[in-house]
Design an enzyme around this catalytic site. Structure first.
Site, PDB file in Angstrom:
ATOM      1  CG  ASP A  10       1.358   1.123  -9.966  1.00 25.08           C
ATOM      2  OD1 ASP A  10       1.706   1.240 -11.152  1.00 25.08           O
ATOM      3  OD2 ASP A  10       0.198   0.796  -9.626  1.00 25.08           O
ATOM      4  CG  ASP A  52      -3.847  -2.632 -14.360  1.00 26.46           C
ATOM      5  OD1 ASP A  52      -2.650  -2.338 -14.505  1.00 26.46           O
ATOM      6  OD2 ASP A  52      -4.543  -2.231 -13.409  1.00 26.46           O
TER       7      ASP A  52
END
Ligand code: GAL
Length: 404
Positions: free
Chosen positions: A167, A224
């Site tokens: 990430d 997200d």
């Protein structure tokens, strides 16, 4: 430089880097050649259910629940531990280790537990110096893999990790180049000799870099997701046009499932699951499996919807109609049928009409319509289909042309 030489040099760059002149399945660069994720990965990830509040009991419980709920049999395979598994500092030799209080038995014990029941374990790391939870939630420790790529990959392999989510987390602030940073970990994983599915989240997520399919098995295409209908639609809208990048071994990742989370209704749960399947998205459940009601279990294990997700007939699904509140998404299936999602974004039931062309069969008037949520099959000879779609919901058909 003269023009002929410039062309030759450009061609050399194209050949050496594997970059194609135009995006699209016919000319796109090779996929990451680890031979993994030939169909979109399926599993469960801790983040949407628990955020940073994880421990080994919750991960073990998720493993066990995948078995007892029938999700393992339905195809869910990876149990992925997201951010916040790490101790706040590396060991004296520079190795990552699990938080000793919340994961007293370590990650390998969890991998062993997953493997013992035929499941695989996933883990989370970052290419810079910090993880996202450190940046955004004050999680202690600067635990990124920068400068430790080979060591961390070796650690993960020794623990039995089968899937890595890598990430970005502001790694540009550490001077990391995205392509180089993500490639470094790809190669470090390959050097371990252990097959590890490689999931990357590069920011910004779009445009999709041309190198992603050659580096990773899946890559995030949005920020997200959250457990509300607006977020699901926002993520969906950002998938338009991305179909040219995905193919076996290399998938667009519109983020994890929110099915069963927050205030999402059953209709909304079915809508996300249907659309993610149509997009050949990774199907990573993000709900608490230990308290999952039967209605949610039934959504996540619908075999015919999962079969659409796992089927590859040359392209992921794409939008063929949009009038604002009503959309039609279609995906060709390998047997010659079409998977068709009729989406109603609005707050009242609406009739959505699809033409033969939108269904993928121009000139055809007869269709068999198999409803993947009710299980009913109907036929029509009208040349179009018109169906009532619930508010914030979908109707999902497998459409067979009747050319007789
Ligand atoms: C975000 C990522 C989430 C989750 C989180 C953990 O960057 O998009 O899926 O992994 O970090 O901190």
């Amino acid at each position: 430089m003269n023009r002929a030489r410039a062309v030759v040099e450009l061609l050399a760059v194209v050949l050496v880097t594997g970059l194609a002149v135009a995006p699209g399945p016919a000319t796109a660069p090779a996929v990451a050649d680890n031979g993994l994720a030939r169909t979109p990965p399926m599993g469960w990830n801790s983040w949407n259910a628990y955020g940073c509040d994880i421990d080994q009991d919750k991960i073990r419980a998720a493993v066990d629940a995948l078995v007892t709920t029938g999700m393992r049999e339905a195809g869910y395979r990876y149990v992925a531990i997201d951010d916040c598994w790490q101790a706040d500092a590396r060991t004296d030799t520079g190795a990552l280790r699990a938080d000793p209080t919340r994961f007293p038995d370590g990650i390998k014990a969890l991998a062993d537990h997953a493997h013992a029941v035929g499941l695989d374990l996933g883990l989370y790391a970052t290419p810079g110096t910090r993880t996202c939870a450190n940046i955004y939630a004050g999680y202690p420790g600067r635990l990124g893999s920068l400068g430790h790529e080979r060591q961390d990959a070796a650690t993960f392999a020794a623990w039995g990790v089968d899937y890595l989510k890598y990430d970005w987390c502001l790694a540009e602030q550490d001077g990391v180049d995205p392509q180089a940073g993500f490639t470094l970990m790809r190669d470090a994983l390959a050097a371990t000799g252990r097959p590890v599915v490689y999931s990357v989240h590069r920011q910004p997520q779009q445009p999709v870099d041309r190198w992603r399919p050659a580096v990773a098995n899946l890559w995030r295409t949005t920020g997200d997701i959250s457990a509300d209908w607006g977020s699901v639609l926002d993520v969906l809208d950002r998938q338009v046009g991305l179909e040219r990048y995905s193919r076996p071994g290399a998938w667009n990742d519109p983020d994890m499932l929110e099915v069963g989370n927050g205030p999402l209704t059953l209709a909304e749960d079915r809508a996300q699951f249907s659309l993610w399947a149509l997009l050949n998205a990774p199907l990573l459940a993000g709900n608490d499996l230990t308290t999952m009601p039967e209605s949610v279990r039934a959504v996540l294990t619908n075999p015919e919807v999962i079969a659409v997700d796992q089927d590859w007939a040359g392209t992921q699904g794409y939008r063929v109609f949009d009038d604002g509140d009503h959309e039609i998404w279609r995906k060709p299936l390998s047997g010659g049928d079409s998977a068709v999602v009729l989406l109603n974004r609005g707050t009242s039931a609406a009739t959505v009409t699809a033409t033969a062309e939108q269904l993928g069969f121009p000139g055809v008037t007869g269709f068999g319509l198999h409803d993947l949520w009710t299980g009913q099959t109907t036929t029509t000879r009208a040349g179009t289909i018109s169906v009532s779609v619930p508010p914030h919901g979908v109707v999902f058909y497998r459409v067979s042309p009747d050319r007789g």
